[in-house]
Write an enzyme that holds these catalytic residues in place. Structure first.
Site, PDB file in Angstrom:
ATOM      1  N   LYS A 257     -14.163   0.165  -4.000  1.00  0.00           N
ATOM      2  CA  LYS A 257     -15.249   0.567  -3.090  1.00  0.00           C
ATOM      3  C   LYS A 257     -16.322   1.327  -3.864  1.00  0.00           C
ATOM      4  CE  LYS A 257     -12.399   1.176   1.028  1.00  0.00           C
ATOM      5  NZ  LYS A 257     -11.850   2.165   1.932  1.00  0.00           N
TER       6      LYS A 257
ATOM      7  N   HIS B  88       7.872 -26.847  -1.091  1.00  0.00           N
ATOM      8  CA  HIS B  88       7.222 -27.970  -1.767  1.00  0.00           C
ATOM      9  C   HIS B  88       6.034 -27.517  -2.601  1.00  0.00           C
ATOM     10  CE1 HIS B  88       9.645 -30.862   0.601  1.00  0.00           C
ATOM     11  NE2 HIS B  88       9.723 -29.796   1.384  1.00  0.00           N
TER      12      HIS B  88
ATOM     13  N   GLU C  17       0.824  -1.212   0.000  1.00  0.00           N
ATOM     14  CA  GLU C  17       0.000   0.000   0.000  1.00  0.00           C
ATOM     15  C   GLU C  17       0.856   1.261   0.000  1.00  0.00           C
ATOM     16  OE1 GLU C  17      -4.313  -0.936   1.924  1.00  0.00           O
ATOM     17  OE2 GLU C  17      -3.087   0.426   3.084  1.00  0.00           O
TER      18      GLU C  17
HETATM   19  O1  PA5 Z   1      -3.727   1.105   5.948  1.00  0.00           O
HETATM   20  C1  PA5 Z   1      -4.838   1.521   5.688  1.00  0.00           C
HETATM   21  O2  PA5 Z   1      -5.112   2.734   5.721  1.00  0.00           O
HETATM   22  C2  PA5 Z   1      -5.968   0.576   5.333  1.00  0.00           C
HETATM   23  O3  PA5 Z   1      -5.551  -0.729   5.211  1.00  0.00           O
HETATM   24  C3  PA5 Z   1      -7.017   0.634   6.431  1.00  0.00           C
HETATM   25  O4  PA5 Z   1      -6.431   0.261   7.643  1.00  0.00           O
HETATM   26  C4  PA5 Z   1      -8.190  -0.291   6.093  1.00  0.00           C
HETATM   27  O5  PA5 Z   1      -8.721   0.032   4.850  1.00  0.00           O
HETATM   28  C5  PA5 Z   1      -9.267  -0.172   7.165  1.00  0.00           C
HETATM   29  O6  PA5 Z   1      -9.683   1.158   7.279  1.00  0.00           O
HETATM   30  P1  PA5 Z   1     -10.473   1.658   8.543  1.00  0.00           P
HETATM   31  O7  PA5 Z   1      -9.590   1.517   9.733  1.00  0.00           O
HETATM   32  O8  PA5 Z   1     -10.785   3.088   8.249  1.00  0.00           O
HETATM   33  O9  PA5 Z   1     -11.707   0.799   8.655  1.00  0.00           O
END
Ligand code: PA5
Length: 446
Positions: free
Chosen positions: A422, A308, A287
């Site tokens: 989303k 394996h 990310e």
């Molecule tokens: O690192 C991030 O920002 C994302 O992975 C969020 O943690 C994830 O989308 C969950 O978001 P939220 O904590 O707003 O529910």
């Protein structure tokens, strides 16, 4: 402290190329500590270990954990991505591999809100019918669909089982200090809440209550975890030559390899307890770096298990891979290979040897084979698997990730790409406010 060994990449990149990142990395450290670089409104994680240890948040978490431990056989952690992976990574690294089959002083931790599976959620609630349990719902935004859906179901289940008042005492919400549906709901229902700081993004939030509450409930020492991270924070805050700085060396080495076409980094462990640490690392790096059509793709394998299954590809497939092995120098337990009179399996040549010695030889054998096959290998090691060293590793990988992102010239603290699915999902589900998108997507799929 964490050690890094880059000898097994030097057939692939020149040491001088790696060292040449030194001044750039010193500049990136300064930009991070002085908050002058990209994404500088999300740098709360940098001083977090020190701030946490100086605040009363840790004792508040410990007191809350104690109360919930007393009334729970099971503790459900609801969250997705950065709102659950850190906790799971630490808990699974530290807990007995078979804790669900043994007597425990702490509740068994289980997870929800990371999928939208009808079967999973239904089976979960069926199991909860039979158990005493409590729950934490973790969402920084307070609006993420997967955890919101799981929480709606579990909240109703809790209320039916214990009544509204007791249910509200079994729920802890971890969310923004003022925004989002979860904050509003918590205020209305009187849930105990902890705050996700504004300037700490989800994937950097394991050392906030997001990670610390579930880890404390699982029975682990969160103060030691944060102290380990603090050691790394203090190290990072002082300038070191690149050759004496594992964070800088890791960032420089992986970026040098990337420049030679090694576009996939595989995190390797030889310890099944680290599987979720790899998952946490995959999110952190994927990310943070994967944007603007750039970035190393983070993958993971569990060795020797996956030798394996994936070993063939690593040895002989497309030569775009490098490996980063995470090694634990000393196991927490001792077990040796027994002698067998008949020796029909031919293993007596190993008798008396610790199992870990066999594992370490498997590691060395694999590294040599993979390097021969064209896969460079970085080795990162910690002395033992405990809270302190996991804390060090967390901060090590966070800081190296931020520096790597800056080397790539991307903002390592945003995730604009996560929104695309989303938007489509809300359009397909007909969420109010998405009428135009619904019309467009219906045309596209009809
Ligand atoms: O690192 C991030 O920002 C994302 O992975 C969020 O943690 C994830 O989308 C969950 O978001 P939220 O904590 O707003 O529910």
């Amino acid at each position: 402290m964490i050690k890094i060994d880059i000898n097994n990449v030097l057939n692939f990149v020149q040491k001088d190329d790696i060292i040449s990142y030194e001044s750039e990395i010193h500049k990136h450290y300064k930009a991070l500590f002085n908050k002058t670089g990209k994404g500088n409104d999300f740098l709360g994680w940098i001083n977090l270990p020190k701030e946490m240890l100086e605040s009363d948040i840790i004792s508040d978490i410990q007191a809350t954990a104690k109360k919930l431990q007393e009334k729970s056989e099971i503790f459900v952690v609801i969250g997705i991505g950065g709102s659950y992976l850190g906790a799971r990574a630490v808990i699974e690294a530290l807990q007995d591999s078979f804790s669900q089959y043994k007597e425990n002083s702490a509740p068994q931790i289980i997870y929800a809100g990371q999928n939208i599976s009808e079967d999973y959620l239904s089976e979960l609630m069926e199991m909860l019918d039979e158990k005493d349990y409590s729950v934490t719902v973790i969402s920084k935004s307070g609006t993420t669909t997967e955890p919101a859906l799981a929480f709606r179901l579990i909240k109703q289940h809790l209320e039916n089982k214990y009544g509204k008042q007791e249910a509200s005492e079994r729920i802890v919400a971890i969310t923004d200090k003022e925004k989002g549906a979860l904050k509003k709901l918590s205020d209305e229902q009187g849930y105990k809440t902890f705050v996700v700081p504004d300037d700490v993004g989800g994937r950097y939030s394991v050392l906030t209550p997001v990670g610390l509450l579930p880890i404390a409930i699982a029975g682990f020492d969160i103060k030691k975890l944060v102290e380990g991270a603090l050691k790394m924070q203090e190290f990072a805050a002082t300038e070191h030559p690149i050759t004496e700085d594992p964070i800088a060396l890791y960032a420089a080495t992986r970026n040098s390899l990337y420049q030679t076409g090694k576009h996939i980094e595989i995190m390797v462990n030889y310890q099944p307890k680290l599987q979720y640490f790899t998952e946490w690392w995959k999110q952190l790096y994927g990310e943070s770096e994967g944007k603007q059509q750039k970035g190393i793709f983070p993958a993971g394998v569990n060795f020797t298990t996956d030798l394996h299954s994936m070993g063939q590809y690593v040895q002989e497939g497309l030569r775009i891979l490098f490996e980063t092995v995470v090694t634990i120098e000393k196991p927490n337990r001792e077990l040796t290979v027994p002698k067998d009179e008949l020796n029909l399996d031919g293993l007596n040549y190993l008798s008396g040897k610790p199992i870990d010695e066999v594992n370490k030889k498997a590691e060395l054998a694999t590294v040599l084979a993979h390097v021969d096959g064209g896969v460079p290998n970085i080795r990162i090691s910690i002395p033992e698997l405990n809270e302190f060293y996991i804390g060090e590793m967390i901060y090590f990988y966070e800081m190296a990730c931020a520096i790597s992102g800056y080397i790539l010239d991307v903002n390592p603290f945003d995730q604009p790409g996560v929104e695309a699915y989303k938007k489509n999902m809300f359009a397909l589900l007909g969420k109010p406010g998405f009428e135009k998108e619904t019309e467009e997507i219906q045309k596209r799929i009809s």
